[in-house]
Design a protein around this motif. Structure first.
Motif, short mmCIF file in Angstrom:
data_model
loop_
_atom_site.label_atom_id
_atom_site.label_comp_id
_atom_site.label_asym_id
_atom_site.label_seq_id
_atom_site.Cartn_x
_atom_site.Cartn_y
_atom_site.Cartn_z
N SER A 161 26.57 -24.04 -3.44
CA SER A 161 27.68 -23.11 -3.25
C SER A 161 28.71 -23.77 -2.33
O SER A 161 28.34 -24.47 -1.37
CB SER A 161 27.21 -21.80 -2.62
N VAL A 172 32.60 -22.13 -5.52
CA VAL A 172 31.46 -22.49 -6.37
C VAL A 172 30.27 -21.66 -5.91
O VAL A 172 29.97 -21.61 -4.72
CB VAL A 172 31.14 -24.00 -6.28
N VAL A 186 25.48 -23.06 -8.13
CA VAL A 186 25.47 -23.86 -9.35
C VAL A 186 24.30 -24.84 -9.34
O VAL A 186 24.07 -25.54 -8.37
CB VAL A 186 26.80 -24.63 -9.51
N GLY A 223 36.68 -23.77 -10.34
CA GLY A 223 35.80 -24.50 -9.43
C GLY A 223 35.31 -25.84 -9.94
O GLY A 223 34.50 -26.50 -9.29
N LYS A 224 35.80 -26.28 -11.11
CA LYS A 224 35.33 -27.53 -11.71
C LYS A 224 35.59 -28.73 -10.80
O LYS A 224 34.68 -29.52 -10.50
CB LYS A 224 36.01 -27.78 -13.07
N LEU A 277 33.63 -28.77 -7.48
CA LEU A 277 32.27 -29.25 -7.65
C LEU A 277 32.24 -30.77 -7.76
O LEU A 277 31.38 -31.44 -7.16
CB LEU A 277 31.64 -28.61 -8.89
N MET A 284 32.10 -22.88 -17.12
CA MET A 284 32.22 -22.36 -15.76
C MET A 284 33.28 -21.26 -15.70
O MET A 284 34.37 -21.40 -16.28
CB MET A 284 32.59 -23.50 -14.82
N GLY A 330 33.64 -19.84 -10.59
CA GLY A 330 32.70 -20.53 -9.72
C GLY A 330 31.26 -20.55 -10.17
O GLY A 330 30.40 -21.13 -9.49
#
Length: 300
Positions: free
Chosen positions: A29, A41, A44, A63-64, A67, A249, A252
């Motif tokens: 997160s 995020v 994940v 949030g890609k 991450l 996604m 997030g």
């Protein structure tokens, strides 16, 4: 759609991300600690197999890229990894907790084990330094034992590997087309033979013909060199052509994860279905945009 023949363990009947992982993201997160905390995020978990192309799809702001930056330890305040771990599994047989790397260890790890082609990479090249000088800087920093002649030879080999003549080493970025600059960035990312390459929107702003050429280069180089790829984009049809697996996604969270063909033909989450339906058709059938799928369409 990519055929994952190189990334499956047929003898064991299990996919490569289970039998031979190269990267494990475990309940990660990430928050932005502003006046109002933003949970960018949320919990994940992903596993990347050695030699696999994993597509990460989603709309802007989901949030890609956050991450991706966390994987390479490139996040800056106010972003913080609030929970979870990211582990790299070396081909030499040991694992590294990326969160524990500091200082010189972290500097040596980046680009050597995991490299990255950044969003807007075509504009990442220094406009006043030649391509040769920028490529040589990678070797000067990470391979100081190489002689000047050896560095220059490796730079030429890198350009030729991505389909650019080595005579372009003397060129400056403004003398190259957009597609050539993107190829230079890919060459730079693979300079040190990384085991994982993260590509954040690498074909954005390229026309469709050049985009297709870049995708072919990525799949060819993956097959030739064996590195794994996390390919990030909002363009789901593009991912369907290049990826072995796709993670979708939203806000997030990973809302769907599966083989590329399954995501296309049997989407489970309503958001994935909306993404698939949002792209124009190539054949007249709603959502039927993927080239060469089920005998429909034409291969470019």
């Amino acid at each position: 759609m990519s055929t994952p023949t190189t990334v499956g363990d047929r003898s064991a009947g299990k996919p490569i991300h289970e039998t031979n992982p190269v990267l494990t993201i475990d309940h990660v997160s990430i928050d932005y600690l502003a006046q109002r905390t933003v949970h960018a995020v949320k919990d994940v978990s992903l596993t990347l197999g050695r030699g696999e192309i994993l597509g990460l799809a989603g709309e802007s702001g989901c949030g890609k890229s956050t991450l991706a930056y966390a994987i390479n330890r490139l996040l800056k305040p106010p972003a913080v990894v609030s929970s979870g771990t990211i582990s790299f599994h070396s081909r030499e047989g040991y694992s590294i907790d990326l969160g524990a790397l500091q200082g010189e260890e972290l500097r040596q790890f980046r680009w050597d084990r995991i490299s990255m082609v950044f969003q807007g990479a075509m504009n990442s090249l220094n406009p006043v330094i030649s391509i040769q000088a920028q490529l040589e800087d990678v070797f000067s920093t990470h391979r100081p034992e190489l002689s000047k002649k050896e560095r220059r030879e490796k730079c030429g080999e890198l350009l030729e590997r991505v389909g650019v003549d080595r005579s372009r080493l003397k060129s400056f970025p403004h003398e190259l087309s957009g597609g050539m600059r993107q190829r230079v960035m890919i060459a730079m990312a693979m300079a040190l033979d990384p085991q994982v390459m993260i590509m954040d929107e690498p074909t954005t702003a390229l026309d469709v013909v050049v985009q297709r050429e870049i995708l072919r280069e990525i799949t060819r180089l993956r097959a030739e060199l064996g590195f794994a790829v996390i390919f990030i984009t909002h363009d789901l049809p593009l991912l369907l052509e290049i990826s072995d697996r796709i993670a979708v996604m939203k806000e997030g969270e990973i809302v769907e994860l599966g083989q590329a063909l399954d995501v296309y033909t049997k989407p489970q989450h309503e958001y994935t279905k909306r993404l698939l339906a949002s792209f124009p058709s190539l054949t007249g059938d709603r959502g039927d945009f993927a080239r060469g799928t089920h005998g429909k369409g034409t291969d470019a």
